[in-house]
Design a protein around this motif. Structure first.
Motif, PDB file in Angstrom:
ATOM      1  N   VAL A 104       0.882  -1.169   0.000  1.00 20.61           N
ATOM      2  CA  VAL A 104       0.000   0.000   0.000  1.00 20.61           C
ATOM      3  C   VAL A 104       0.918   1.216   0.000  1.00 20.61           C
ATOM      4  N   ASN A 106       1.679   5.020   0.274  1.00 19.15           N
ATOM      5  CA  ASN A 106       1.049   6.185   0.903  1.00 19.15           C
ATOM      6  C   ASN A 106       1.736   7.510   0.622  1.00 19.15           C
ATOM      7  N   HIS A 141      -9.665   1.187  -4.623  1.00 17.83           N
ATOM      8  CA  HIS A 141      -9.518   1.071  -3.173  1.00 17.83           C
ATOM      9  C   HIS A 141      -8.296   0.232  -2.836  1.00 17.83           C
ATOM     10  N   TRP A 142      -7.678   0.567  -1.708  1.00 15.85           N
ATOM     11  CA  TRP A 142      -6.581  -0.258  -1.195  1.00 15.85           C
ATOM     12  C   TRP A 142      -7.165  -1.497  -0.517  1.00 15.85           C
ATOM     13  N   ASP A 144      -7.291  -2.490   2.431  1.00 14.15           N
ATOM     14  CA  ASP A 144      -8.040  -2.277   3.675  1.00 14.15           C
ATOM     15  C   ASP A 144      -9.342  -1.508   3.450  1.00 14.15           C
ATOM     16  N   GLY A 145      -9.678  -1.246   2.188  1.00 12.82           N
ATOM     17  CA  GLY A 145     -10.922  -0.540   1.876  1.00 12.82           C
ATOM     18  C   GLY A 145     -10.767   0.963   1.770  1.00 12.82           C
ATOM     19  N   THR A 146      -9.576   1.491   2.070  1.00  6.17           N
ATOM     20  CA  THR A 146      -9.346   2.932   1.993  1.00  6.17           C
ATOM     21  C   THR A 146      -9.392   3.391   0.538  1.00  6.17           C
ATOM     22  N   PRO A 147     -10.184   4.415   0.229  1.00  7.33           N
ATOM     23  CA  PRO A 147     -10.211   4.923  -1.150  1.00  7.33           C
ATOM     24  C   PRO A 147      -8.852   5.521  -1.530  1.00  7.33           C
ATOM     25  N   SER A 149      -6.258   8.096  -2.641  1.00  6.56           N
ATOM     26  CA  SER A 149      -6.130   9.551  -2.587  1.00  6.56           C
ATOM     27  C   SER A 149      -5.442  10.021  -3.866  1.00  6.56           C
TER      28      SER A 149
END
Length: 200
Positions: A104, A106, A141-142, A144-147, A149
């Motif tokens: 992931v 970031n 989405h990643w 973990d469900g994070t959209p 950015s």
């Protein structure tokens, strides 16, 4: 009648004069100059104490981080670049089996690190899965469900295609720019696994 006691002094020939008991000579109160100041032992003790405190702080605050053999470390994370090919789902399952997950990303610093590591790799593949995918076209989405950015997205020019058969994302190593993400069919590609570095 009581007898009288007479005392006589007897002298012997060749006898030395009576030895006079001499008292041992008095020790003079000699002052030898000291080779070190009186406070030196205290200073050494204080210095040793401070060194011990510094070592404790180093061990408690600045721990060492390390990665498994064959993994690469960046900041507090470890990365594994695979040599074999798997689908996206198999890739995630493989990473999970190693106590990790598909990477992931970031930050730009992390993206730049991976770009350089892939360029240095001797057995480089063309595409490496990352932990970004879509269940609905264009909605990335990643794991973990994070959209996703948009400020931390590194798509190639013209990507993502946003078509219904390209729902997984890879880093495309043939791209010369650090913006090298590409959406692809979720078939067999290499992968990048990510895990937390071990602190000792």
């Amino acid at each position: 009648m009581a007898s009288e006691i007479t005392y006589a002094e007897v002298k012997f020939k060749n006898a030395s004069p009576a030895a006079v008991a001499e008292a041992p000579p008095e020790k003079k109160n000699e002052h030898h100059p000291q080779k070190y100041p009186l406070c030196l032992p205290w200073l050494i003790s204080l210095l040793l104490f401070l060194v011990c405190i510094a070592l404790i702080i180093v061990f408690l605050v600045e721990s060492w981080t390390c990665c498994p053999k064959g993994w690469r470390r960046f900041q507090e994370k470890c990365y594994y670049l695979s040599n074999d090919l798997m689908s996206w789902a198999e890739s995630e399952q493989n990473c999970t089996g190693m106590g990790s997950h598909l990477v992931v990303i970031n930050s730009k610093a992390e993206q730049d690190f991976l770009f350089e590591e892939l360029r240095k790799s001797s057995k480089i593949g063309v595409n490496y899965y990352i932990g970004l995918h879509a269940q609905v076209v264009g909605q990335w989405h990643w794991l973990d469900g994070t959209p996703l950015s948009e400020t931390a997205a590194f798509w190639r020019a013209g990507e993502p295609s946003n078509v219904d058969h390209e729902m997984c994302v890879v880093i495309h190593t043939k791209e010369v720019s650090h913006n090298n993400w590409n959406d692809v069919i979720c078939k067999d590609h290499n992968r990048i696994c990510q895990a937390e570095a071990v602190t000792v």
